[in-house]
Structures are given as C-alpha cells and as structure tokens.
Design a protein around this motif. Structure first.
Motif, PDB file in Angstrom:
ATOM      1  N   ASN A  32       0.825  -1.210   0.000  1.00  0.00           N
ATOM      2  CA  ASN A  32       0.000   0.000   0.000  1.00  0.00           C
ATOM      3  C   ASN A  32       0.858   1.258   0.000  1.00  0.00           C
ATOM      4  O   ASN A  32       0.518   2.261  -0.637  1.00  0.00           O
ATOM      5  N   GLU A  73     -15.602  13.372   3.732  1.00  0.00           N
ATOM      6  CA  GLU A  73     -14.623  12.414   4.247  1.00  0.00           C
ATOM      7  C   GLU A  73     -14.456  12.546   5.759  1.00  0.00           C
ATOM      8  O   GLU A  73     -14.342  11.545   6.475  1.00  0.00           O
ATOM      9  N   PHE A  83     -17.461   5.529   4.221  1.00  0.00           N
ATOM     10  CA  PHE A  83     -16.092   5.981   4.034  1.00  0.00           C
ATOM     11  C   PHE A  83     -15.359   5.106   3.014  1.00  0.00           C
ATOM     12  O   PHE A  83     -14.681   5.616   2.110  1.00  0.00           O
ATOM     13  N   ARG A  84     -15.510   3.784   3.133  1.00  0.00           N
ATOM     14  CA  ARG A  84     -14.847   2.876   2.190  1.00  0.00           C
ATOM     15  C   ARG A  84     -15.339   3.111   0.771  1.00  0.00           C
ATOM     16  O   ARG A  84     -14.558   3.188  -0.168  1.00  0.00           O
ATOM     17  N   ARG A  87     -14.031   6.314  -0.789  1.00  0.00           N
ATOM     18  CA  ARG A  87     -12.668   6.172  -1.293  1.00  0.00           C
ATOM     19  C   ARG A  87     -12.636   5.365  -2.587  1.00  0.00           C
ATOM     20  O   ARG A  87     -11.836   5.645  -3.486  1.00  0.00           O
ATOM     21  N   ARG A  88     -13.525   4.399  -2.688  1.00  0.00           N
ATOM     22  CA  ARG A  88     -13.619   3.602  -3.928  1.00  0.00           C
ATOM     23  C   ARG A  88     -14.021   4.500  -5.093  1.00  0.00           C
ATOM     24  O   ARG A  88     -13.434   4.430  -6.179  1.00  0.00           O
ATOM     25  N   GLN A  90     -13.633   7.756  -5.289  1.00  0.00           N
ATOM     26  CA  GLN A  90     -12.536   8.695  -5.539  1.00  0.00           C
ATOM     27  C   GLN A  90     -11.422   8.039  -6.346  1.00  0.00           C
ATOM     28  O   GLN A  90     -10.862   8.653  -7.265  1.00  0.00           O
ATOM     29  N   ASP A  91     -11.112   6.781  -6.036  1.00  0.00           N
ATOM     30  CA  ASP A  91     -10.085   6.058  -6.803  1.00  0.00           C
ATOM     31  C   ASP A  91     -10.462   5.986  -8.277  1.00  0.00           C
ATOM     32  O   ASP A  91      -9.621   6.203  -9.168  1.00  0.00           O
ATOM     33  N   GLU A  94     -10.139   9.336 -10.026  1.00  0.00           N
ATOM     34  CA  GLU A  94      -8.726   9.651 -10.285  1.00  0.00           C
ATOM     35  C   GLU A  94      -8.225   8.886 -11.507  1.00  0.00           C
ATOM     36  O   GLU A  94      -7.384   9.390 -12.266  1.00  0.00           O
ATOM     37  N   ASP A 110     -14.616  18.365   0.489  1.00  0.00           N
ATOM     38  CA  ASP A 110     -15.145  17.837   1.746  1.00  0.00           C
ATOM     39  C   ASP A 110     -16.099  18.879   2.339  1.00  0.00           C
ATOM     40  O   ASP A 110     -15.665  19.826   3.006  1.00  0.00           O
TER      41      ASP A 110
END
Length: 622
Positions: A32, A73, A83-84, A87-88, A90-91, A94, A110
């Motif tokens: 990671n 966030e 939250f998980r 982030r998924r 957001q990934d 990106e 945020d």
C-alpha cells in the motif's frame, strides 16, 4: 526426550504460522505504501478497470470537463461503509482523470457542516445522508463542460457499486454530446404512465416504465399517438413496441421512413404479459387497452420475415423457476415460456450483444427468414437447442405449466431477435392514395418477437438502500440491449461495453440445472399420482351413480366406496407431500450450493496449509 521433541515441533509450527502472518501483514502494508494505485483486477467482469468504452469517450473529449466530487470524508470517518465506498469512488474518478490526457480536472471537496461547500452541494441538488449529531454526509458528483452545461449524480449508492464506471462515464458522455438522437416511439404498452393508465399516473399511483425513463436520459424521445399521420422528419430512429394495428397510410409512413436510410427497431409479441393487468384495471380507458398480440404482417411479408402471432416459444433448458401462489403455500413451477437466456445464446460477433450476460423473455414468439433477395437476416438472440413452439393460446390463458411441458417437444432452436440489412423493395409499389415515394432503399432494422423485454418486472428491481433511497438494480441486460441497439444503429457505440458490467444478479447455472432436474422428477411422480387419483375418482363416481337415489348402499358397495374414498384421500395427501418435498429439496439444494461457493476456496487453502505442515513433519522424522 520424545515429549520434548513433540513440544518443540508444536512450538516451531506455531512460530511458522505467526511468522507467515507477520510477513503477510508486512507485505500488505509495504504494498500500500510503495505501490500506490498499482493493482491487478481479478474480477470476472473487470469491475476495477477502465473499459475500452470509457477510454473511447475520454479520447474523444475536445473541451475540458470539470468533475466536482463532494465527499464528506471527515464526517464519514465514523461510518466505515460510506467511508470505504467514498474512497472507492474517488479512486475511480482519479483513474478517469489520469486517462483523460489532461481533459478532465477532478476536484475533491469535503463539505463540512455549516460550510459554503455544503451550501454549494445542496444548491446542485446533491442528496445528503443524515448521520449522527445532525450532520449530513454527501457522496455525489457534479460535472461541467466549458459552456457550463451541468450533469449531476445526486448520491452514489453502494448498492450500485458494480455500475459505478457506467454511472460516471454516462455523465461525461452526456456532457460531450452536441445533440441527442431523436427516437420516436409507437407502442400499445403503457410505457409512459404504467398499467394504471394516465388517470392513475396523474393521481400519483402509476410510474412510467423504467426503460422509458432511461431512454429519456440518453435520447430525445417523442411519442407517436396511435392515430399518427406522419413521422416527423427530424426523427433519427423509429421504435415500434407491440404496435397497434395500423392503417395502410401509417404503414406507408413506416415503410418510407425505413427505406429513407433511417434505422428502426420493431418488437411484436404473441402475448404481451401486461395485457391482462391493464384489462383488469377499471381506471384504464378503452384507448389505453393493450391487445394480447401484435404483428406487422404487411412489412414482414415484404421483407421475407416469418413470424406467427399464434405461436409462442418454450425452452426446456432456459425456463425460469417461478414461485406460484400465496407466500405460505407457494409452489415452484418451471415456466418454460419465461426464458432466462445467457451469453451462449447471444451473437458474440455483434457489438450490441457481445458484452451481454443474461436477458429475460416472456411468452416470446419466433422469427424466421425466407432468404429474400438483396436482404440478410442475422440472429442476435436465440433460444437454446431445447426449444419448441406451442399454441400461443396456452400462454394467453395461463394454463398449468405441466400442460406446456406435455405439449412441447424440446428439439429445436429459434431466433427471438435479429437484424435485417440490405436493399429492400417498398411494400407499396403503387403508393397509398395520392401518396407515392421510394420504391427501394437500404434497410437497417432490428426485429424482435417479444415486447415483454421492456417491462420492468422482467429485468429490474427497485431496492431501498440503508438510507431510504430507491436504487435501480438490473437483474438482466434487457435495458442494456435496447439502449445498445439504439446507440449502435444511430452510430454511437461508446457506452455499449459498460452497461452490462453492472448486472447484480447472475444465475448459479449449475444450481438452476439441478433445480430443473429435481422439479422434473417430482413432476413425473405427481403425474403418476394424478393419473391414479383420476382412476380412483372415476371408479368412485361409477359406484355412486349405480346406486339409485334414496336407496342405501349394500354393505359390499359401501365398503368398496369407502375404500376408494380413502385411496383418493391418501393419494391427495401424497400429492401434497410431494410438493412439500420439492420445495424443501430445492431450498436444501440452494443452501448447499451457496455454502460450497462460500467455503470451497478457504477449504482448499486450509488443506494446502495442513498438507505443507504434514509434509514438513514427515520430512523431519526421516
């Protein structure tokens, strides 16, 4: 000494396991930290990779696109699931930004409580989720192009995680479109208002078909009334779904539209399953009634298309198990006229169907082609090789499923949807009335023999997520096929490879096969019992008729009659028990299959570990 050796080996084994666990956790942490976004996507559908369709959309970008991702966030940290998933999302965003060659600019915002960012999110119509202490969690997306055109995903739902790439790609696709293709719909189905008709819709008691709502997102949809006189010249594609009976003038309009090098999609049906539902609704007007069958004989015969509205398809290999009756007394029936078709029945060489996984059909007809000169007909969707044709009246009258099984002979394969191309002659060489037009022209038509693929219950469900929001979850690729077809025929194919990636409910094929076998065995046993019951009842009736009215039975007749009554009651009990056994066996079988899928991989890994340590102990002894 041996006791000490055994203890030492146990300690060594424990240390090896602990050391392996430490190494695993360490590698995971270092991976990671060092590898960052590098990953391998091992999912069957490539759910965590950008698809070729998305890459095509991103490559075609000419102007800049700004994506504002509103993700609470800070507040969501107390809710691990949100939250998980945030982030998924957001990934993935990106990845879109990285693959766009600088055309997409991503802003992650945020929106803290009482902040201007929160007010901005609300002004765009984003839906916040109430959390503890009265705060609101936002998880939505706003997209802009360089002209400030706006597209919004008001809230990402974890229930649609497998649809995530499509949902994001869709708003970019809509932003880059200069003009939506115009689609004209002519149908007898209650697509605009639902089975309750316009009155129920205006009272808030009805909803448009889900597919109608989706079509309206991607295309400029116009409705042709049943008494239409002309098809507007700016229509790009004509969609006929369970069409009404048309006059010669209307058929001529359709004929000339298609010969004018404009695509069309035509779906007829030997039995529209929504028909009896509409007829039972007292609020529906006469003009809103749905006839059970539809045809387009004048055009089909001219094109060499063979279709009989009095025949319906059954498929012994792809029939769906349907629960019939009230919940407590529900029984499973194999509806061989309700088909759940799989990728093996789809044309893998055509981009419309190449990426589909499953489609559901109900009481479909069959299509053929007589090889008309200048034309070709390519199947897109077919049955399995265990299909047959039965009189459509049997499915219209909703006969017992066993009657269909006994009527059909599973020995053939039939085409349900195909594409007709080539050069066609007009069906009206003399014109109509004082109208004349093209005598021939290129033809590009998708023809289907089932209109029920448009109906909600056969391809989608609406689920309420944990936060009270209604979420559309496709259970089959019906809508994907319809929209893919329009995209393809109108020259826009970018989203085709994305839509079917999100089907949430894939059939356990082996389980369905086992369930079908169990059902057939139980039905055979029930058939024997029913035959015996009819024989006993016939003998009982004969004995009762032979005794004159008002006279008492003699002792022998009374004993025989009582004996047959007892037999009839016993056979009926056996029939009920067979049905209970069938339901219990199917549930047991389903549980076993699910448990096998859950534990087989962990079991194999555990076996390898035990084998490794057993081999090590044996080697040390040697």
């Amino acid at each position: 000494m041996s006791a000490n050796s055994a203890q030492t080996r146990r300690i060594n084994a424990f240390l090896q396991i602990a050391f392996a666990g430490i190494i695993f956790l360490g590698l995971n942490y270092l991976g990671n930290a060092w590898l960052g976004p590098i990953r391998a996507d091992l999912t069957n559908d490539g759910l965590f990779s950008i698809s070729p369709g998305t890459e095509t959309i991103l490559i075609s970008l000419e102007g800049p696109i700004t994506l504002k991702f509103y993700f609470s966030e800070t507040v969501a940290g107390a809710n691990p699931a949100i939250f998980r998933y945030g982030r998924r999302v957001q990934d993935l965003l990106e990845e879109f930004e990285a693959a766009s060659d600088g055309k997409i600019s991503l802003e992650v915002i945020d929106p803290l409580p009482f902040s201007t960012e929160k007010e901005e999110a609300e002004s765009f119509g984003l839906q916040g989720v109430p959390a503890e202490n009265g705060v609101t969690i936002f998880l939505g997306l706003v997209g802009f192009d360089d002209t400030n055109r706006l597209e919004v995903i008001s809230a990402f739902s974890e229930d649609r995680e497998r649809f995530l790439e499509f949902d994001v790609a869709k708003i970019i696709y809509l932003l880059v479109q200069d003009k939506k293709p115009k689609v004209a719909i002519l149908t007898n189905l209650p697509m605009r208002f639902g089975p309750g008709g316009a009155v129920a819709y205006m009272q808030g008691l009805g909803q448009p078909y889900l597919i109608y709502r989706q079509l309206s997102q991607f295309f400029d949809v116009v409705y042709l009334e049943n008494n239409f006189n002309v098809i507007p010249k700016d229509v790009d594609l004509l969609l006929l779904v369970h069409p009404p009976e048309m006059s010669a003038e209307q058929l001529f309009e359709v004929d000339q539209f298609i010969l004018g090098n404009k695509p069309a999609m035509i779906f007829v049906d030997p039995f529209a399953e929504v028909s009896p539902l509409v007829q039972q609704n007292a609020a529906v007007t006469f003009s809103e009634q749905v006839p059970p069958a539809s045809d387009l004989a004048a055009l089909f015969e001219n094109w060499g298309i063979e279709y009989n509205p009095d025949q319906a398809v059954v498929d012994f290999n792809r029939g769906q198990a349907v629960s019939v009756g009230a919940e407590q007394n529900a029984v499973m029936r194999n509806y061989i006229h309700w088909l759940g078709l799989r990728s093996s029945e789809f044309n893998a060489d055509n981009p419309i169907t190449a990426f589909l996984s499953t489609m559901n059909f109900a009481s479909s007809g069959a299509l053929g082609f007589d090889g008309r000169e200048g034309l070709s007909f390519n199947p897109l969707v077919q049955t399995s090789d265990g299909a047959d044709l039965v009189p459509a009246v049997l499915v219209r009258e909703d006969v017992d499923a066993n009657v269909l099984v006994q009527t059909a002979n599973p020995a053939g394969q039939y085409t349900l949807i195909g594409r007709l191309t080539g050069t066609a002659q007009t069906a009206f060489p003399e014109g109509v009335g004082n109208k004349s037009g093209l005598t021939q022209g290129p033809i590009n038509v998708i023809i289907g023999a089932d209109a029920d693929i448009f109906e909600d219950r056969f391809w989608a469900s609406i689920r309420r997520d944990n936060f009270g929001r209604d979420v559309l979850i496709p259970i089959a690729d019906n809508a994907a096929f319809i929209i893919n077809s329009i995209d393809y025929l109108s020259g826009s194919e970018s989203l085709i490879s994305l839509r079917p990636r999100g089907v949430s409910k894939r059939p356990l094929e082996k389980f369905q096969e086992l369930r079908r076998t169990a059902t057939e065995q139980e039905e055979a046993e029930k058939s024997v019992l029913r035959t015996r019951l009819r024989e006993v009842e016939a003998r009982l009736n004969e004995l009762e008729k032979n005794t004159p009215e008002g006279e008492a039975y003699n002792s022998a007749s009374e004993a025989e009659i009582q004996n047959f009554r007892n037999q009839a009651m016993g056979i009926q009990r056996n029939l009920n028990q067979v049905q209970r056994n069938l339901t219990a066996n199917i549930k047991t079988l389903e549980t076993k299959v699910i448990l096998m899928n859950m534990f087989i991989i962990p079991g194999l890994l555990l076996g390898l570990v035990l084998l490794r340590f057993g081999f090590g102990k044996r080697k040390r002894r040697q």
